[in-house]
Design an enzyme around this catalytic site. Structure first.
Site, mmCIF file in Angstrom:
data_model
loop_
_atom_site.group_PDB
_atom_site.id
_atom_site.type_symbol
_atom_site.label_atom_id
_atom_site.label_comp_id
_atom_site.label_asym_id
_atom_site.label_seq_id
_atom_site.Cartn_x
_atom_site.Cartn_y
_atom_site.Cartn_z
ATOM 1 N N GLU A 45 19.683 34.767 -16.476
ATOM 2 C CA GLU A 45 19.844 36.061 -16.948
ATOM 3 C C GLU A 45 19.122 36.773 -15.907
ATOM 4 O OE1 GLU A 45 18.079 36.754 -20.725
ATOM 5 O OE2 GLU A 45 17.507 38.575 -20.243
ATOM 6 N N GLU A 67 13.986 46.468 -17.925
ATOM 7 C CA GLU A 67 13.482 46.673 -19.230
ATOM 8 C C GLU A 67 12.214 47.641 -19.664
ATOM 9 O OE1 GLU A 67 14.113 42.790 -21.782
ATOM 10 O OE2 GLU A 67 13.134 42.184 -19.819
#
Length: 661
Positions: free
Chosen positions: A314, A319
């Site tokens: 990933e 974020e």
């Protein structure tokens, strides 16, 4: 965004580092070069720049009254970090070696845990939680550690004191650059060369309405699907719409479908999948406690390594969690380094105006590294360690995901501000550039190794170790004789339509992304005896005669045992049923589903759909319910029935074929 749970406890787990012999350092200037990164390390200013944390079972007090750190622990904790003294804000650079030094004594011989780690959750450790044995005499202690993670401008030094009762005194704390052991940054094997980049995919959001369906798909999932998030992901214009050149992903408090919050998650899977490319997204982030927007990438074939996430890899380009406004995170996750073990590769950059101003968040993927940028300022690198897929699964195509989550294990740490809605992530454009790295690759992959098979009565599930290639393997070809049977991107394949108790020989080779082939590996395997089930017999789901795509796990259902899980769209399992009399029959399914309803079709041997059943959401992967299909006709004799997942997202424990009522 994560495909699991964020455990944001104050844990520090094994990551990297080594202990050296005693040394001495000076305290003071926080220059970042030869001076001390710790401010007020001699405690001459009392507790200034230091924080004390007391939690859990531990009881005690900390004071700095005599220009020394003094802790009196009256009750030991269950964990060493339950009484902790820390200082934040240390700039720790990737590839550098640092020395941590201090003086200490205790009222009785004991150990304390000293660490340098990430300055915000999840609490990654950089210095391996050093256990330091101290005595009742004030002495000098030190250890060295190498910063193997990405640069952290706000790291923390911590003293964990809750392991034993008594008094501890600490003074003259320093973290300095161990210049003698310092090393030059690792050279890039593939230098950055924007002149070779070619724009291959983009969305300027010049339409009006829903996102372009030729470029984007919605993932429609209910609350709790991942990370205990609270939002209901929909495909509505209200949650994801394009207007005036801007895509807006809107999180609303609207009680849609009975859930408090709604939002959207859109993906490019099958419409935009890239390997060695630059992906850039110009975006403005939502603001508010409880928001968790993400710009990230996930592999198109997430079963090509291991068994899904985190084996698949990933890449988190951006974020941001609302309770830490203005701190943007970049990370990579893989089998060896991921957030559940608190050792993912990660970096933080401060972007105070991220919710007021558009910024460009981008990633560049190379065979030897992943670089992540903010407005073309590189602040994160993860280098390919040259080992195996458990360290580097990033040699496969990945697709892009844009979403705004609400709450969850990380985003919800500070709670949810109920008055902030609506909140939006606005996206000006997405642009993808191929970096032209594959065209000059003439090196073939190594042949697949370790070819084995799981035998069934009418099929063989072939498995092998992933081949090694300098730039990644695109696919594997499986032959019987000279006939190509299967081409797959994963490390396994099912060959069906075989006879019971019969031997078959296969050859397999690997192909890379520039069309170079490996040599062949070979193997011979034998199918098992045919299992025929009777009408009204409970059939354990894992005892199939053939399957594609599914896995098994232990079940907590009544009677225990094994259930079939990880059933995705397109997966199937087959059984042979002895039907004593032609007529109408039904099937009882024992199913469980967490947050998305599945659809199970019953197919005959020729692929004809006999029955289709919508499966309920049971509220958990081990919350079991029994449902019954509509009646469907079966002929007399041994009949092959295939349970086909028209929609995935459910588990199956057992089934019973019975005459229709």
């Amino acid at each position: 965004m994560k495909v699991g749970l964020y455990f944001c406890l104050l844990l520090t787990l094994l990551f990297a580092g080594c202990v050296s012999g005693p040394g001495t350092t000076d305290a003071g200037d926080k220059s970042g070069k030869t001076g001390n990164l710790v401010v007020n390390g001699d405690f001459s200013a009392g507790d200034e720049h230091w924080e004390t944390g007391l939690q859990g079972k531990a009881k005690g007090a900390v004071d700095f009254d005599s220009e020394i750190l003094h802790a009196n622990i009256t009750t030991a904790g269950n964990q060493h970090w339950e009484l902790q003294v820390t200082q934040m804000g240390l700039p720790i650079e990737e590839g550098k070696t640092y020395r941590v030094a201090f003086k200490a004594k205790a009222s009785a011989n004991r150990s304390i845990i000293v660490n340098v780690g990430k300055g915000s959750p999840p609490w990654t450790t950089y210095a391996n939680n050093q256990s330091i044995k101290i005595t009742n005499t004030m002495k000098n202690y030190s250890f060295d550690f190498e910063m193997e993670s990405s640069t952290d401008q706000v790291a923390r030094v911590e003293f964990n004191l809750a392991d034993a009762t008594g008094d501890v005194w600490i003074d003259d704390v320093s973290v300095t650059l161990a210049t003698a052991a310092d090393k030059e940054p690792e050279a890039d094997l593939y230098p950055r060369n924007p002149d070779q980049w070619e724009l291959v995919w983009s969305d300027e959001f010049d339409n009006t309405g829903l996102p372009d369906p030729k470029k984007w798909s919605f993932e429609v999932k209910g609350p709790g699907w991942v990370n205990n998030e609270k939002q209901n992901y929909t495909d509505r214009l209200e949650n994801a719409g394009v207007k005036d050149g801007i895509l807006s992903i809107n999180a609303l408090k609207d009680n849609y479908q009975g859930f408090p919050y709604s939002s959207a998650r859109i993906i490019t899977r099958g419409k935009g999948d890239w390997l060695y490319a630059r992906v850039e997204v110009r975006a403005k982030l939502p603001k508010g406690r409880g928001t968790w927007p993400a710009i990230w990438m996930y592999p198109t074939d997430d079963m090509c390594y291991g068994g899904g996430w985190p084996d698949s890899g990933e890449i988190d380009i951006m974020e941001h969690v609302g309770y830490e406004q203005g701190r943007v995170h970049a990370s990579t996750h893989c089998n060896k380094y991921y957030f559940k073990t608190n050792n993912q590769k990660t970096a933080i950059i401060n972007v105070p105006d991220c919710s007021e101003v558009f910024h460009v968040y981008s990633v560049e993927r190379y065979p030897d590294r992943i670089d992540i940028y903010l407005d073309d300022q590189k602040y994160f690198t993860y280098r390919n360690p040259g080992k195996d897929w458990t360290y580097w699964p990033f040699d496969k195509p990945f697709f892009l995901i844009l979403n705004v989550a609400i709450g969850g294990d990380w985003g919800g740490i500070g709670g949810i501000d109920e008055n902030m809605f609506p909140v939006s992530m606005e996206v000006d454009y997405v642009r993808v550039y191929d970096m032209g790295l594959l065209k000059d690759d003439n090196e073939p992959p190594k042949a697949p190794a370790g070819l084995t098979a799981n035998p069934f009565s009418s099929s063989l599930e072939l498995k092998w170790e992933p081949s090694v290639d300098n730039m990644g393997v695109q696919s594997y070809e499986i032959y019987r004789g000279d006939d190509l049977l299967v081409e797959t991107t994963s490390g396994k394949a099912v060959v069906s339509g075989l006879k019971p108790e019969t031997s078959y020989s296969f050859r397999i080779r690997a192909k890379d992304f520039n069309g170079n082939y490996s040599g062949f590996s070979e193997g011979t395997f034998t199918t098992t005896k045919l299992i025929v089930y009777e009408v009204n017999q409970q059939i354990e789901s894992e005892l199939y005669s053939a399957m594609s795509g599914v896995q098994t796990e232990e079940t907590t259902d009544t009677g225990g045992g094994i259930n079939v899980g990880w059933i995705d769209k397109g997966d199937w399992i087959e059984y042979v049923i002895h039907v004593p009399k032609a007529g109408k029959y039904q099937i009882d399914f024992r199913v469980a589903a967490s947050s998305a309803s599945g659809e199970a079709q019953i197919l005959d041997e020729k692929g004809k759909v006999l029955s289709s059943t919508d499966l309920p959401v049971t509220g958990g992967w081990q919350n079991w319910e029994t449902i019954t299909t509509e009646p469907f006709p079966l002929p007399k004799g041994n009949v092959v029935l295939r349970v086909f997942a028209a929609k995935g997202g459910f588990n199956l424990n057992w089934m019973i074929v019975k005459p229709a009522k």
